[in-house]
Design an enzyme around this catalytic site. Sequence first.
Site, PDB file in Angstrom:
ATOM      1  N   HIS A  45      -1.494   0.884   7.674  1.00 32.78           N
ATOM      2  CA  HIS A  45      -1.970   0.978   6.292  1.00 32.78           C
ATOM      3  C   HIS A  45      -1.722   2.394   5.777  1.00 32.78           C
ATOM      4  CE1 HIS A  45      -4.221  -0.015   2.759  1.00 32.78           C
ATOM      5  NE2 HIS A  45      -5.109   0.945   2.983  1.00 32.78           N
ATOM      6  N   CYS A  58       0.833  -1.211   0.000  1.00 38.55           N
ATOM      7  CA  CYS A  58       0.000   0.000   0.000  1.00 38.55           C
ATOM      8  C   CYS A  58       0.865   1.258   0.000  1.00 38.55           C
ATOM      9  CB  CYS A  58      -0.964  -0.007   1.183  1.00 38.55           C
ATOM     10  SG  CYS A  58      -0.203  -0.319   2.793  1.00 38.55           S
TER      11      CYS A  58
END
Length: 530
Positions: free
Chosen positions: A349, A98
Amino acid sequence: MAPRVQLEKAAWRWVESVRPEDIQREHIEIAYRICVPACKRGACRRNCKGNPNCLVGIGEHAWLGEIDENTFHNIDDPNSERRDKNTFVGLTNLGATCYVNTFLQVWFHNLELRRTLYLCQNARAEEHNMDSDYEPRSICEHLQYLFALLQNSNRRYIDPSGLVKALGLDTGQQQDAQEFSKLFLSLLEDTLSKQKNPNLHNVIQQQFCGQMSYVTVCNQCGRASPLPSRFYELELNIQGHKNLTECVTEFLKEEKLDGDNRYFCESCQSKQNAARRIKLHSLPRVLNLQLMRFVFDRQTGHKKKLNTFISFPEQLDMGPFLEEKEDEKCVYELSAVLIHRGVSAYSGHYIAHVRDARTSDWYKFNDEEIEKMEGKKLQLGIEEDIAETVKSQTRKPKCSKGYHCSRNAYMLVYKCQREEDTDPMETNVEVPGFLGRLVDRDNRKFEEWCLEMADMRKQSVDKGKAKHEEVKELYELLPAEDGQEYEFVPLEWLKKWLDDSTVTKEIDNGNFLNCILCKCVFLRLTPVRQ
Protein backbone atom coordinates in the site's frame (compact mmCIF):
# COMPACT_ATOMS: atom_id res chain seq x y z
CA MET A 1 -45.33 -25.44 36.04
CA ALA A 2 -46.12 -29.10 35.27
CA PRO A 3 -44.44 -30.82 32.35
CA ARG A 4 -45.88 -30.07 28.92
CA VAL A 5 -47.36 -33.57 28.39
CA GLN A 6 -49.31 -33.42 31.64
CA LEU A 7 -50.62 -29.96 30.75
CA GLU A 8 -51.69 -31.24 27.36
CA LYS A 9 -53.65 -34.15 28.91
CA ALA A 10 -55.26 -31.97 31.56
CA ALA A 11 -56.34 -29.38 28.99
CA TRP A 12 -58.13 -31.96 26.84
CA ARG A 13 -59.59 -34.25 29.56
CA TRP A 14 -63.07 -32.85 29.03
CA VAL A 15 -63.32 -34.61 25.62
CA GLU A 16 -63.95 -37.87 27.48
CA SER A 17 -67.33 -36.65 28.74
CA VAL A 18 -68.44 -33.94 26.27
CA ARG A 19 -70.02 -34.76 22.94
CA PRO A 20 -68.94 -32.71 19.89
CA GLU A 21 -72.34 -31.06 19.56
CA ASP A 22 -72.11 -29.93 23.21
CA ILE A 23 -68.74 -28.23 22.92
CA GLN A 24 -68.89 -24.68 24.31
CA ARG A 25 -66.57 -21.73 24.31
CA GLU A 26 -65.34 -22.63 27.83
CA HIS A 27 -64.14 -26.00 26.53
CA ILE A 28 -62.12 -24.30 23.77
CA GLU A 29 -60.58 -21.88 26.27
CA ILE A 30 -59.60 -24.74 28.57
CA ALA A 31 -58.17 -26.81 25.69
CA TYR A 32 -56.07 -23.94 24.37
CA ARG A 33 -55.26 -22.53 27.81
CA ILE A 34 -56.68 -19.12 27.04
CA CYS A 35 -56.96 -18.17 30.69
CA VAL A 36 -53.41 -19.16 31.69
CA PRO A 37 -51.68 -16.08 33.16
CA ALA A 38 -49.22 -14.32 30.84
CA CYS A 39 -45.51 -14.95 31.41
CA LYS A 40 -43.62 -11.97 32.77
CA ARG A 41 -40.64 -10.57 30.89
CA GLY A 42 -37.41 -12.10 32.16
CA ALA A 43 -39.16 -15.13 33.68
CA CYS A 44 -38.78 -17.33 30.59
CA ARG A 45 -35.58 -18.19 28.77
CA ARG A 46 -37.58 -18.92 25.62
CA ASN A 47 -41.16 -18.83 24.43
CA CYS A 48 -43.39 -21.24 26.37
CA LYS A 49 -45.06 -23.71 24.01
CA GLY A 50 -47.71 -24.54 26.60
CA ASN A 51 -48.85 -20.96 27.21
CA PRO A 52 -50.56 -19.07 24.37
CA ASN A 53 -50.26 -15.90 26.43
CA CYS A 54 -46.44 -16.10 26.56
CA LEU A 55 -45.13 -13.21 24.49
CA VAL A 56 -41.50 -13.73 25.49
CA GLY A 57 -38.72 -14.81 23.14
CA ILE A 58 -40.35 -13.87 19.84
CA GLY A 59 -38.21 -10.79 19.07
CA GLU A 60 -39.88 -8.32 21.42
CA HIS A 61 -36.62 -7.51 23.26
CA ALA A 62 -35.51 -5.41 20.26
CA TRP A 63 -38.49 -3.09 20.71
CA LEU A 64 -39.25 -2.88 24.42
CA GLY A 65 -37.25 -0.39 26.46
CA GLU A 66 -35.13 2.53 25.27
CA ILE A 67 -33.85 2.30 21.69
CA ASP A 68 -31.09 4.31 19.99
CA GLU A 69 -32.66 5.91 16.93
CA ASN A 70 -29.63 4.86 14.85
CA THR A 71 -30.92 1.28 15.02
CA PHE A 72 -33.90 2.31 12.89
CA HIS A 73 -31.78 2.87 9.76
CA ASN A 74 -28.64 1.69 8.00
CA ILE A 75 -27.84 5.06 6.41
CA ASP A 76 -24.65 6.76 7.54
CA ASP A 77 -24.84 10.40 8.47
CA PRO A 78 -24.27 12.21 5.15
CA ASN A 79 -22.35 14.90 7.03
CA SER A 80 -19.64 12.30 7.71
CA GLU A 81 -18.88 12.63 3.98
CA ARG A 82 -18.48 16.39 4.33
CA ARG A 83 -15.08 18.05 4.31
CA ASP A 84 -14.09 19.54 7.65
CA LYS A 85 -13.03 23.15 7.81
CA ASN A 86 -9.34 23.84 7.06
CA THR A 87 -8.63 20.28 5.96
CA PHE A 88 -7.56 18.76 2.66
CA VAL A 89 -9.58 16.45 0.42
CA GLY A 90 -8.78 12.76 0.01
CA LEU A 91 -8.91 10.53 -3.07
CA THR A 92 -10.85 7.30 -3.49
CA ASN A 93 -8.83 4.14 -4.04
CA LEU A 94 -10.37 2.52 -7.11
CA GLY A 95 -8.91 -0.90 -6.33
CA ALA A 96 -5.16 -0.69 -6.73
CA THR A 97 -4.67 3.03 -7.45
CA CYS A 98 -3.18 4.16 -4.13
CA TYR A 99 0.14 4.79 -5.90
CA VAL A 100 -1.63 7.24 -8.25
CA ASN A 101 -3.32 9.00 -5.32
CA THR A 102 -0.01 9.62 -3.56
CA PHE A 103 1.56 11.33 -6.58
CA LEU A 104 -1.58 13.38 -7.25
CA GLN A 105 -1.48 14.73 -3.68
CA VAL A 106 2.23 15.56 -3.99
CA TRP A 107 1.71 17.37 -7.30
CA PHE A 108 -1.39 19.19 -6.01
CA HIS A 109 0.71 20.62 -3.17
CA ASN A 110 3.21 21.96 -5.69
CA LEU A 111 1.61 25.41 -5.87
CA GLU A 112 3.47 26.54 -8.98
CA LEU A 113 2.45 23.40 -10.88
CA ARG A 114 -1.17 23.83 -9.76
CA ARG A 115 -1.16 27.49 -10.81
CA THR A 116 0.26 26.52 -14.21
CA LEU A 117 -2.42 23.88 -14.80
CA TYR A 118 -5.15 26.40 -14.02
CA LEU A 119 -3.73 28.66 -16.76
CA CYS A 120 -4.08 25.97 -19.42
CA GLN A 121 -6.67 26.88 -22.04
CA ASN A 122 -9.91 24.92 -21.90
CA ALA A 123 -11.77 25.83 -25.08
CA ARG A 124 -14.41 23.13 -24.62
CA ALA A 125 -15.37 24.47 -21.21
CA GLU A 126 -15.76 27.99 -22.59
CA GLU A 127 -17.87 26.73 -25.51
CA HIS A 128 -20.21 24.78 -23.22
CA ASN A 129 -20.29 27.71 -20.78
CA MET A 130 -20.27 25.14 -17.97
CA ASP A 131 -23.66 23.66 -18.83
CA SER A 132 -24.75 20.37 -17.35
CA ASP A 133 -23.51 18.43 -20.40
CA TYR A 134 -19.86 19.35 -19.99
CA GLU A 135 -17.46 16.66 -18.84
CA PRO A 136 -13.63 16.74 -18.99
CA ARG A 137 -12.10 14.62 -21.77
CA SER A 138 -8.37 15.22 -22.13
CA ILE A 139 -5.84 14.38 -19.43
CA CYS A 140 -5.15 18.06 -18.89
CA GLU A 141 -8.87 18.83 -18.46
CA HIS A 142 -9.28 15.99 -15.98
CA LEU A 143 -6.24 17.11 -13.99
CA GLN A 144 -7.46 20.70 -13.91
CA TYR A 145 -10.86 19.62 -12.63
CA LEU A 146 -9.36 17.19 -10.11
CA PHE A 147 -7.06 19.87 -8.65
CA ALA A 148 -9.96 22.34 -8.46
CA LEU A 149 -12.03 19.74 -6.58
CA LEU A 150 -9.12 19.00 -4.22
CA GLN A 151 -8.98 22.71 -3.50
CA ASN A 152 -12.64 23.73 -3.18
CA SER A 153 -14.82 20.62 -2.95
CA ASN A 154 -17.28 20.22 -0.07
CA ARG A 155 -16.68 16.47 -0.15
CA ARG A 156 -14.34 14.72 2.28
CA TYR A 157 -12.87 12.75 -0.63
CA ILE A 158 -13.37 12.71 -4.38
CA ASP A 159 -13.34 10.09 -7.10
CA PRO A 160 -10.36 10.30 -9.53
CA SER A 161 -11.80 7.70 -11.93
CA GLY A 162 -12.13 10.25 -14.77
CA LEU A 163 -8.39 10.96 -14.80
CA VAL A 164 -7.44 7.32 -14.21
CA LYS A 165 -9.60 6.26 -17.15
CA ALA A 166 -8.12 8.99 -19.37
CA LEU A 167 -4.64 7.70 -18.49
CA GLY A 168 -5.67 4.18 -19.49
CA LEU A 169 -4.64 2.69 -16.15
CA ASP A 170 -5.83 -0.71 -14.95
CA THR A 171 -7.53 -0.04 -11.60
CA GLY A 172 -7.18 -3.67 -10.53
CA GLN A 173 -3.44 -3.96 -11.04
CA GLN A 174 -0.76 -2.08 -9.14
CA GLN A 175 1.71 -0.48 -11.54
CA ASP A 176 5.34 0.49 -10.99
CA ALA A 177 4.99 3.73 -9.01
CA GLN A 178 8.36 5.12 -10.03
CA GLU A 179 7.71 4.40 -13.70
CA PHE A 180 4.28 6.04 -13.43
CA SER A 181 5.87 9.21 -12.05
CA LYS A 182 8.29 9.45 -14.99
CA LEU A 183 5.66 8.79 -17.64
CA PHE A 184 3.15 11.20 -16.16
CA LEU A 185 5.61 14.11 -15.93
CA SER A 186 6.70 13.40 -19.50
CA LEU A 187 3.06 13.43 -20.62
CA LEU A 188 2.41 16.67 -18.74
CA GLU A 189 5.51 18.26 -20.28
CA ASP A 190 4.30 17.36 -23.76
CA THR A 191 0.81 18.73 -23.00
CA LEU A 192 2.11 22.07 -21.70
CA SER A 193 4.50 22.46 -24.63
CA LYS A 194 1.46 22.62 -26.95
CA GLN A 195 -0.32 25.40 -25.06
CA LYS A 196 -0.80 28.75 -26.80
CA ASN A 197 0.62 30.59 -23.79
CA PRO A 198 4.45 30.44 -24.24
CA ASN A 199 4.95 30.93 -20.49
CA LEU A 200 3.60 27.43 -19.91
CA HIS A 201 5.89 25.60 -22.34
CA ASN A 202 8.85 25.08 -20.03
CA VAL A 203 7.19 24.88 -16.60
CA ILE A 204 7.98 21.16 -16.12
CA GLN A 205 11.62 21.72 -17.06
CA GLN A 206 11.85 24.72 -14.74
CA GLN A 207 10.28 22.79 -11.89
CA PHE A 208 11.76 19.31 -12.19
CA CYS A 209 14.56 19.27 -14.76
CA GLY A 210 18.26 19.39 -13.92
CA GLN A 211 21.38 19.17 -16.08
CA MET A 212 24.15 16.62 -15.79
CA SER A 213 26.69 14.96 -18.02
CA TYR A 214 28.34 11.57 -18.33
CA VAL A 215 32.07 12.34 -18.60
CA THR A 216 34.42 9.62 -19.86
CA VAL A 217 38.19 10.18 -19.57
CA CYS A 218 40.60 8.03 -21.60
CA ASN A 219 43.44 6.63 -19.49
CA GLN A 220 45.78 6.63 -22.51
CA CYS A 221 45.46 10.15 -23.91
CA GLY A 222 43.51 11.89 -21.16
CA ARG A 223 40.77 13.08 -23.53
CA ALA A 224 37.51 13.86 -21.74
CA SER A 225 34.26 13.12 -23.61
CA PRO A 226 31.22 14.71 -21.99
CA LEU A 227 27.69 13.52 -22.88
CA PRO A 228 25.15 16.13 -21.71
CA SER A 229 21.87 14.84 -20.34
CA ARG A 230 18.75 16.08 -18.56
CA PHE A 231 17.21 14.44 -15.52
CA TYR A 232 13.85 14.78 -13.79
CA GLU A 233 14.84 12.65 -10.84
CA LEU A 234 17.94 11.00 -9.46
CA GLU A 235 17.74 7.23 -9.09
CA LEU A 236 19.81 6.32 -6.04
CA ASN A 237 20.98 2.85 -5.11
CA ILE A 238 20.37 2.17 -1.41
CA GLN A 239 21.86 -1.30 -1.10
CA GLY A 240 24.74 -1.27 1.36
CA HIS A 241 24.09 2.33 2.43
CA LYS A 242 22.79 3.88 5.62
CA ASN A 243 22.05 7.48 4.68
CA LEU A 244 21.18 9.72 1.77
CA THR A 245 24.64 11.27 1.52
CA GLU A 246 26.20 7.86 0.89
CA CYS A 247 23.60 7.18 -1.82
CA VAL A 248 24.29 10.45 -3.67
CA THR A 249 28.04 9.95 -3.33
CA GLU A 250 27.84 6.52 -4.93
CA PHE A 251 25.64 7.93 -7.71
CA LEU A 252 28.46 10.35 -8.62
CA LYS A 253 31.28 7.87 -8.00
CA GLU A 254 33.83 7.20 -10.74
CA GLU A 255 33.37 3.96 -12.67
CA LYS A 256 36.32 2.13 -14.23
CA LEU A 257 35.93 0.88 -17.80
CA ASP A 258 38.34 -1.96 -18.50
CA GLY A 259 38.44 -5.48 -19.87
CA ASP A 260 35.41 -6.26 -22.03
CA ASN A 261 33.93 -2.95 -20.94
CA ARG A 262 36.73 -0.77 -22.37
CA TYR A 263 35.86 2.55 -23.98
CA PHE A 264 36.45 3.39 -27.68
CA CYS A 265 38.51 6.60 -27.68
CA GLU A 266 38.00 8.87 -30.71
CA SER A 267 41.50 10.34 -30.30
CA CYS A 268 43.28 7.01 -29.94
CA GLN A 269 40.95 5.34 -32.47
CA SER A 270 40.99 2.20 -30.34
CA LYS A 271 39.49 0.71 -27.22
CA GLN A 272 41.19 1.98 -24.11
CA ASN A 273 40.81 1.71 -20.36
CA ALA A 274 38.90 4.73 -19.11
CA ALA A 275 37.09 6.28 -16.16
CA ARG A 276 33.48 7.49 -16.29
CA ARG A 277 31.54 9.56 -13.82
CA ILE A 278 28.42 11.70 -13.60
CA LYS A 279 28.77 15.45 -13.10
CA LEU A 280 25.86 17.55 -11.83
CA HIS A 281 25.77 20.98 -13.47
CA SER A 282 22.42 22.40 -12.35
CA LEU A 283 19.64 21.29 -10.07
CA PRO A 284 15.88 21.74 -10.47
CA ARG A 285 13.61 23.74 -8.24
CA VAL A 286 11.98 20.47 -7.08
CA LEU A 287 14.44 17.65 -6.56
CA ASN A 288 12.92 14.17 -6.81
CA LEU A 289 15.11 11.44 -5.32
CA GLN A 290 14.07 7.89 -6.15
CA LEU A 291 15.34 5.39 -3.59
CA MET A 292 15.70 2.18 -5.57
CA ARG A 293 13.89 -0.16 -3.18
CA PHE A 294 12.53 -2.37 -5.94
CA VAL A 295 15.38 -4.22 -7.63
CA PHE A 296 15.71 -7.26 -9.88
CA ASP A 297 16.76 -10.44 -8.08
CA ARG A 298 18.88 -12.55 -10.46
CA GLN A 299 18.46 -15.67 -8.35
CA THR A 300 14.65 -15.67 -8.49
CA GLY A 301 14.20 -13.78 -11.76
CA HIS A 302 11.72 -11.43 -10.05
CA LYS A 303 11.67 -8.02 -8.45
CA LYS A 304 12.21 -7.76 -4.72
CA LYS A 305 11.93 -4.99 -2.18
CA LEU A 306 14.93 -3.83 -0.17
CA ASN A 307 13.75 -3.14 3.38
CA THR A 308 16.90 -1.21 4.21
CA PHE A 309 16.76 1.67 6.68
CA ILE A 310 17.89 4.93 5.06
CA SER A 311 18.46 8.14 6.99
CA PHE A 312 17.63 11.45 5.25
CA PRO A 313 17.72 15.08 6.43
CA GLU A 314 14.99 17.69 6.63
CA GLN A 315 17.43 20.12 5.00
CA LEU A 316 19.66 18.85 2.21
CA ASP A 317 22.68 20.81 1.02
CA MET A 318 23.45 19.75 -2.56
CA GLY A 319 26.24 22.33 -2.98
CA PRO A 320 29.10 19.85 -2.38
CA PHE A 321 27.78 17.60 -5.15
CA LEU A 322 27.58 20.32 -7.84
CA GLU A 323 30.35 20.62 -10.40
CA GLU A 324 30.05 24.37 -10.89
CA LYS A 325 30.16 26.17 -7.54
CA GLU A 326 27.80 29.12 -7.70
CA ASP A 327 26.92 31.81 -5.18
CA GLU A 328 23.32 30.65 -5.21
CA LYS A 329 22.50 28.38 -2.31
CA CYS A 330 21.64 24.78 -3.07
CA VAL A 331 19.87 24.04 0.21
CA TYR A 332 16.67 22.07 -0.15
CA GLU A 333 13.85 21.48 2.33
CA LEU A 334 12.05 18.16 2.56
CA SER A 335 8.51 18.62 1.22
CA ALA A 336 7.22 15.06 0.71
CA VAL A 337 8.01 11.43 1.55
CA LEU A 338 6.32 8.67 -0.42
CA ILE A 339 5.96 5.39 1.44
CA HIS A 340 5.41 1.81 0.31
CA ARG A 341 3.96 -0.30 3.12
CA GLY A 342 4.52 -4.00 2.61
CA VAL A 343 7.28 -6.52 2.11
CA SER A 344 6.76 -7.44 -1.55
CA ALA A 345 7.58 -5.51 -4.71
CA TYR A 346 4.34 -6.75 -6.25
CA SER A 347 1.88 -5.78 -3.53
CA GLY A 348 1.47 -3.42 -0.60
CA HIS A 349 0.00 0.00 0.00
CA TYR A 350 1.23 3.48 -0.91
CA ILE A 351 0.78 6.59 1.23
CA ALA A 352 2.30 10.08 1.11
CA HIS A 353 3.53 12.45 3.81
CA VAL A 354 3.33 15.98 2.42
CA ARG A 355 4.22 19.36 3.90
CA ASP A 356 1.71 22.15 3.32
CA ALA A 357 3.60 24.92 1.51
CA ARG A 358 1.46 27.61 3.16
CA THR A 359 1.57 26.57 6.82
CA SER A 360 4.52 24.11 6.92
CA ASP A 361 2.22 21.56 8.63
CA TRP A 362 2.79 17.93 7.74
CA TYR A 363 -0.10 15.72 6.59
CA LYS A 364 -0.40 12.01 5.94
CA PHE A 365 -2.45 11.20 2.83
CA ASN A 366 -3.83 7.67 2.85
CA ASP A 367 -6.40 7.59 0.03
CA GLU A 368 -9.68 8.89 1.58
CA GLU A 369 -8.12 9.39 5.01
CA ILE A 370 -6.03 12.45 5.86
CA GLU A 371 -4.25 13.01 9.15
CA LYS A 372 -2.54 16.19 10.29
CA MET A 373 0.72 15.66 12.16
CA GLU A 374 1.19 17.45 15.46
CA GLY A 375 3.79 20.14 15.99
CA LYS A 376 4.60 20.76 12.31
CA LYS A 377 6.81 17.66 12.34
CA LEU A 378 7.07 14.72 9.99
CA GLN A 379 6.00 11.57 11.83
CA LEU A 380 6.35 8.36 9.87
CA GLY A 381 4.69 6.36 12.67
CA ILE A 382 3.44 2.82 12.06
CA GLU A 383 4.74 2.83 8.48
CA GLU A 384 8.06 1.70 9.92
CA ASP A 385 6.55 -1.01 12.14
CA ILE A 386 5.72 -3.36 9.28
CA ALA A 387 8.64 -5.76 9.15
CA GLU A 388 9.47 -8.29 6.47
CA THR A 389 9.75 -11.45 8.55
CA VAL A 390 10.75 -12.21 12.12
CA LYS A 391 14.09 -13.50 10.88
CA SER A 392 14.90 -10.37 8.87
CA GLN A 393 13.73 -7.76 11.35
CA THR A 394 16.35 -5.13 12.09
CA ARG A 395 16.19 -2.50 14.76
CA LYS A 396 15.51 1.03 13.62
CA PRO A 397 18.69 3.09 13.98
CA LYS A 398 18.65 6.23 16.06
CA CYS A 399 18.28 9.44 14.06
CA SER A 400 19.98 12.72 14.83
CA LYS A 401 17.93 15.86 15.23
CA GLY A 402 16.74 17.09 11.85
CA TYR A 403 16.93 13.61 10.32
CA HIS A 404 14.41 10.87 9.64
CA CYS A 405 14.88 7.15 9.14
CA SER A 406 12.74 4.88 6.98
CA ARG A 407 12.76 1.34 5.62
CA ASN A 408 9.73 2.00 3.41
CA ALA A 409 10.38 5.44 1.87
CA TYR A 410 10.88 5.02 -1.89
CA MET A 411 10.80 8.64 -3.02
CA LEU A 412 11.93 11.86 -1.35
CA VAL A 413 10.84 15.25 -2.66
CA TYR A 414 13.00 18.24 -1.77
CA LYS A 415 12.16 21.81 -2.66
CA CYS A 416 14.66 24.65 -3.03
CA GLN A 417 13.45 27.41 -0.75
CA ARG A 418 13.28 30.95 -2.11
CA GLU A 419 12.31 34.24 -0.47
CA GLU A 420 9.24 34.59 -2.68
CA ASP A 421 7.90 31.30 -1.29
CA THR A 422 6.92 33.16 1.87
CA ASP A 423 5.05 35.83 -0.12
CA PRO A 424 1.27 35.44 0.47
CA MET A 425 0.68 36.18 -3.22
CA GLU A 426 2.86 33.21 -4.16
CA THR A 427 1.19 30.79 -1.74
CA ASN A 428 -2.34 31.79 -2.73
CA VAL A 429 -3.62 29.90 -5.79
CA GLU A 430 -7.00 31.02 -7.16
CA VAL A 431 -9.27 28.58 -8.98
CA PRO A 432 -10.19 30.14 -12.36
CA GLY A 433 -13.83 30.97 -13.04
CA PHE A 434 -14.63 28.15 -15.47
CA LEU A 435 -13.26 25.54 -13.04
CA GLY A 436 -14.95 27.23 -10.09
CA ARG A 437 -18.32 26.86 -11.80
CA LEU A 438 -17.63 23.18 -12.38
CA VAL A 439 -16.79 22.70 -8.73
CA ASP A 440 -19.90 24.65 -7.70
CA ARG A 441 -21.97 22.29 -9.85
CA ASP A 442 -20.50 19.27 -8.10
CA ASN A 443 -20.96 20.88 -4.69
CA ARG A 444 -24.66 21.43 -5.47
CA LYS A 445 -24.99 17.75 -6.39
CA PHE A 446 -23.32 16.82 -3.11
CA GLU A 447 -25.62 19.07 -1.07
CA GLU A 448 -28.67 17.61 -2.84
CA TRP A 449 -27.41 14.11 -2.05
CA CYS A 450 -26.89 15.07 1.61
CA LEU A 451 -30.46 16.38 1.85
CA GLU A 452 -31.81 13.25 0.16
CA MET A 453 -29.88 10.95 2.50
CA ALA A 454 -30.89 13.00 5.55
CA ASP A 455 -34.54 12.80 4.47
CA MET A 456 -34.34 9.03 3.94
CA ARG A 457 -32.67 8.72 7.32
CA LYS A 458 -35.40 10.80 8.99
CA GLN A 459 -38.16 8.76 7.34
CA SER A 460 -36.58 5.52 8.59
CA VAL A 461 -36.21 6.95 12.11
CA ASP A 462 -39.81 8.24 12.15
CA LYS A 463 -41.06 4.85 10.96
CA GLY A 464 -38.95 3.08 13.60
CA LYS A 465 -40.16 5.33 16.39
CA ALA A 466 -43.79 4.79 15.35
CA LYS A 467 -43.23 1.02 15.32
CA HIS A 468 -41.55 1.26 18.72
CA GLU A 469 -44.56 3.00 20.23
CA GLU A 470 -46.91 0.56 18.49
CA VAL A 471 -45.12 -2.48 19.92
CA LYS A 472 -45.01 -1.01 23.42
CA GLU A 473 -48.73 -0.20 23.20
CA LEU A 474 -49.51 -3.69 21.88
CA TYR A 475 -47.64 -5.36 24.70
CA GLU A 476 -49.68 -3.30 27.15
CA LEU A 477 -52.91 -4.58 25.55
CA LEU A 478 -51.87 -8.20 25.17
CA PRO A 479 -52.89 -10.69 26.36
CA ALA A 480 -56.64 -10.28 26.80
CA GLU A 481 -57.91 -10.19 30.37
CA ASP A 482 -60.72 -12.40 31.69
CA GLY A 483 -64.03 -11.69 30.01
CA GLN A 484 -62.51 -9.61 27.20
CA GLU A 485 -63.01 -10.44 23.56
CA TYR A 486 -59.92 -11.92 21.93
CA GLU A 487 -58.62 -13.11 18.57
CA PHE A 488 -56.13 -15.84 17.69
CA VAL A 489 -52.88 -14.50 16.23
CA PRO A 490 -50.38 -17.04 14.82
CA LEU A 491 -47.05 -16.91 16.65
CA GLU A 492 -45.13 -16.92 13.34
CA TRP A 493 -47.09 -13.89 12.17
CA LEU A 494 -46.16 -12.03 15.36
CA LYS A 495 -42.50 -12.94 14.90
CA LYS A 496 -42.50 -11.61 11.33
CA TRP A 497 -44.27 -8.44 12.41
CA LEU A 498 -41.72 -7.82 15.15
CA ASP A 499 -38.83 -8.59 12.78
CA ASP A 500 -39.84 -5.56 10.70
CA SER A 501 -37.60 -6.68 7.83
CA THR A 502 -40.26 -8.88 6.25
CA VAL A 503 -43.62 -7.90 4.83
CA THR A 504 -46.45 -9.37 6.93
CA LYS A 505 -49.65 -10.52 5.23
CA GLU A 506 -53.15 -10.22 6.63
CA ILE A 507 -53.98 -12.66 9.43
CA ASP A 508 -55.96 -15.64 8.18
CA ASN A 509 -57.16 -17.98 10.96
CA GLY A 510 -59.46 -20.05 8.76
CA ASN A 511 -57.26 -23.13 8.68
CA PHE A 512 -56.45 -22.69 12.37
CA LEU A 513 -60.14 -22.68 13.44
CA ASN A 514 -60.92 -25.69 11.26
CA CYS A 515 -58.08 -27.56 12.97
CA ILE A 516 -59.63 -26.81 16.38
CA LEU A 517 -62.93 -28.41 15.37
CA CYS A 518 -61.19 -31.37 13.69
CA LYS A 519 -59.03 -31.95 16.73
CA CYS A 520 -62.06 -31.90 19.04
CA VAL A 521 -63.93 -34.49 16.91
CA PHE A 522 -60.83 -36.68 16.51
CA LEU A 523 -60.14 -36.72 20.24
CA ARG A 524 -63.81 -37.49 20.99
CA LEU A 525 -63.71 -40.59 18.75
CA THR A 526 -60.24 -41.75 19.81
CA PRO A 527 -59.76 -43.25 23.27
CA VAL A 528 -57.24 -41.42 25.37
CA ARG A 529 -54.48 -43.73 26.48
CA GLN A 530 -53.61 -43.57 30.12
